[in-house]
Write a protein that holds these residues in place. Sequence first.
Motif, mmCIF file in Angstrom:
data_model
loop_
_atom_site.group_PDB
_atom_site.id
_atom_site.type_symbol
_atom_site.label_atom_id
_atom_site.label_comp_id
_atom_site.label_asym_id
_atom_site.label_seq_id
_atom_site.Cartn_x
_atom_site.Cartn_y
_atom_site.Cartn_z
ATOM 1 N N GLU A 166 -1.564 -25.098 -6.463
ATOM 2 C CA GLU A 166 -1.109 -26.363 -6.386
ATOM 3 C C GLU A 166 -0.540 -26.318 -4.752
ATOM 4 O O GLU A 166 -0.317 -27.444 -3.445
ATOM 5 N N ALA A 167 -0.237 -25.309 -4.178
ATOM 6 C CA ALA A 167 0.432 -24.402 -3.530
ATOM 7 C C ALA A 167 -0.349 -24.142 -1.862
ATOM 8 O O ALA A 167 -0.456 -24.010 -0.800
ATOM 9 N N ARG A 168 -2.097 -24.139 -2.339
ATOM 10 C CA ARG A 168 -3.091 -23.617 -1.577
ATOM 11 C C ARG A 168 -2.651 -21.871 -1.142
ATOM 12 O O ARG A 168 -2.877 -21.659 -0.204
ATOM 13 N N ASP A 169 -1.790 -21.484 -1.549
ATOM 14 C CA ASP A 169 -0.746 -20.180 -1.098
ATOM 15 C C ASP A 169 -1.707 -18.865 -2.031
ATOM 16 O O ASP A 169 -0.456 -18.888 -3.136
ATOM 17 N N VAL A 170 -1.843 -18.087 -2.021
ATOM 18 C CA VAL A 170 -1.996 -16.743 -2.573
ATOM 19 C C VAL A 170 -1.239 -15.919 -2.808
ATOM 20 O O VAL A 170 -0.993 -15.378 -3.484
ATOM 21 N N GLU A 171 -0.004 -16.052 -1.944
ATOM 22 C CA GLU A 171 1.111 -15.072 -2.095
ATOM 23 C C GLU A 171 1.806 -15.536 -3.389
ATOM 24 O O GLU A 171 2.906 -14.568 -4.183
ATOM 25 N N GLU A 172 1.421 -17.034 -3.697
ATOM 26 C CA GLU A 172 2.331 -16.474 -4.826
ATOM 27 C C GLU A 172 1.503 -16.167 -6.319
ATOM 28 O O GLU A 172 2.519 -16.550 -6.821
ATOM 29 N N LEU A 173 0.348 -15.496 -6.373
ATOM 30 C CA LEU A 173 -0.593 -15.591 -7.444
ATOM 31 C C LEU A 173 1.007 -14.103 -7.910
ATOM 32 O O LEU A 173 0.759 -13.372 -8.800
ATOM 33 N N ALA A 174 1.096 -13.083 -7.149
ATOM 34 C CA ALA A 174 1.993 -11.867 -6.987
ATOM 35 C C ALA A 174 3.063 -12.550 -8.011
ATOM 36 O O ALA A 174 3.720 -12.786 -7.700
ATOM 37 N N ALA A 202 -10.121 -17.092 -1.091
ATOM 38 C CA ALA A 202 -11.566 -17.078 -0.013
ATOM 39 C C ALA A 202 -11.457 -19.187 -0.824
ATOM 40 O O ALA A 202 -12.308 -20.134 -0.088
ATOM 41 N N ALA A 203 -12.022 -19.033 -2.249
ATOM 42 C CA ALA A 203 -11.959 -20.755 -2.438
ATOM 43 C C ALA A 203 -10.580 -22.090 -1.946
ATOM 44 O O ALA A 203 -11.266 -22.879 -2.032
ATOM 45 N N TYR A 204 -9.264 -21.399 -1.775
ATOM 46 C CA TYR A 204 -8.702 -22.201 -0.927
ATOM 47 C C TYR A 204 -9.291 -22.656 1.040
ATOM 48 O O TYR A 204 -9.191 -23.878 1.393
ATOM 49 N N ALA A 205 -9.726 -21.116 1.452
ATOM 50 C CA ALA A 205 -10.433 -21.711 2.182
ATOM 51 C C ALA A 205 -11.808 -22.634 2.316
ATOM 52 O O ALA A 205 -11.489 -23.559 3.159
ATOM 53 N N MET A 206 -12.604 -22.730 1.063
ATOM 54 C CA MET A 206 -13.715 -23.680 0.991
ATOM 55 C C MET A 206 -12.414 -25.305 0.751
ATOM 56 O O MET A 206 -13.495 -26.528 1.817
ATOM 57 N N ILE A 207 -11.578 -25.077 -0.292
ATOM 58 C CA ILE A 207 -11.017 -26.108 -0.147
ATOM 59 C C ILE A 207 -10.524 -27.022 1.185
ATOM 60 O O ILE A 207 -10.705 -28.302 0.952
ATOM 61 N N ASP A 208 -10.281 -25.981 2.159
ATOM 62 C CA ASP A 208 -9.496 -26.837 3.508
ATOM 63 C C ASP A 208 -10.393 -27.924 4.190
ATOM 64 O O ASP A 208 -10.497 -28.395 4.959
ATOM 65 N N LYS A 209 -11.681 -26.904 3.386
ATOM 66 C CA LYS A 209 -13.231 -27.723 4.680
ATOM 67 C C LYS A 209 -13.629 -28.935 3.756
ATOM 68 O O LYS A 209 -14.023 -29.741 4.527
ATOM 69 N N GLU A 256 -12.571 -31.029 0.000
ATOM 70 C CA GLU A 256 -11.232 -30.692 -0.956
ATOM 71 C C GLU A 256 -12.177 -31.133 -2.456
ATOM 72 O O GLU A 256 -11.385 -30.814 -2.973
ATOM 73 N N GLU A 257 -12.979 -31.548 -2.038
ATOM 74 C CA GLU A 257 -14.280 -31.819 -3.411
ATOM 75 C C GLU A 257 -14.104 -29.563 -4.645
ATOM 76 O O GLU A 257 -14.593 -29.808 -5.801
ATOM 77 N N TRP A 258 -14.135 -29.272 -4.037
ATOM 78 C CA TRP A 258 -14.041 -27.496 -3.847
ATOM 79 C C TRP A 258 -12.871 -27.321 -5.685
ATOM 80 O O TRP A 258 -12.764 -26.373 -6.153
ATOM 81 N N ALA A 259 -11.899 -27.945 -5.405
ATOM 82 C CA ALA A 259 -10.653 -28.085 -6.399
ATOM 83 C C ALA A 259 -11.270 -28.020 -7.749
ATOM 84 O O ALA A 259 -10.969 -27.393 -8.141
ATOM 85 N N ASN A 316 -23.061 -32.497 0.477
ATOM 86 C CA ASN A 316 -23.728 -30.814 0.108
ATOM 87 C C ASN A 316 -22.075 -30.668 0.252
ATOM 88 O O ASN A 316 -21.746 -30.344 1.601
ATOM 89 N N LYS A 317 -21.814 -29.642 -0.467
ATOM 90 C CA LYS A 317 -20.471 -29.317 -0.400
ATOM 91 C C LYS A 317 -20.174 -27.899 0.168
ATOM 92 O O LYS A 317 -19.485 -27.375 0.663
#
Length: 363
Positions: A86-94, A107-114, A116-119, A312-313
Amino acid sequence: MTRHELRRPARKDTTTMSRSLDRRGLLLGAGTLLTSGVLAACSSEVEPPPAPSTGRPHEEPTPVQTTEQFARIVPEIHAAVVAADEARDVEELAPRVSGSAADFRKAAYAMIDKAEEWAEDLRTPGSELIVPMTSVTAEFPRTAIALVEDSVEEEGVPYFVVMQQKDAKSPYTCWGWAQQAVGIEMPMVANELVGAEQVTRETEDLLMTPAKALSLYANVLTSGNNEDPDDLLADNPFQTVTHERIATERRELNAGVERDEAATIKETYKVDEDEFAGLRTDDGGAIVMGTLRSSRRVAIKDGATMRYAEDNKYTKVIGEREFSSEYVRSFGTHVALYIPPKDSSGKVQPIGATQTALDASGE
């Protein structure tokens, strides 16, 4: 009865709590009476000390994880992934999610930033426990594997979720989850009251060592069944789908010309040596989990140009959709394998996989 059967995925039914309990009872087998404890466990309870008891030693090895621990930790893993997504923040995983699972999400969040359909491609294990697989090994690191529900609302396929504890002062963390393969017969595992022995990469009383099994799988995914001359690896959906996709893309790349005349395509898989988990199955075999990393490269022949569709995604991530040299995509995959005991006539059976797209480049 001291075994659990990891049955093939069935349609998930969440219409009522009673129907959910019925289905979980069928999956848990002898552990049915523990289901109510799993569902009723309170997340505010204090986690029992992870270190083994210093009292009178047991005559038989006992599990070092409890169902109550599983019932708390699995929802915490799920909640951490949901919060991070939800936050697109990997720090929330710890602290519950670490290792390659955290790297893949970043890496997935970086792709989503470019794009959005990658979400839509993010895969998340659910919060409900189906089958806990506990270890009896007192030494660290300690391993546990849980089969948990999918996080989708109406229908989903369960995930094998690996959890490991580095030392007595560290929490159990998850470095990966592999979605259960549909249509594959699953092995029997020990009841959580009995537990199972941990296996290592080099455990030898199996059809092959786990290290060799993971390497064989990576090689077959890379180069096909010629890498398995003794036919020791069983058919599996992930391999089939992966090779079909590559074959389809090869045909599309070379439409109207001879095979590979315009471009070649090859995906190369390698085993991540830093991550491994394994537990004995009831028959003396083992379920093991590992991490594979791969790169799928389209090499474009001199004078040729590859032009991809606007939707093309991958090319949205790159920012270009026309290439004259190469086009590369990278992936991370968590896998689960069943390895039969040494003298078995069976084969190494991949029983789960979850792949995440990590990056794309081209020129």
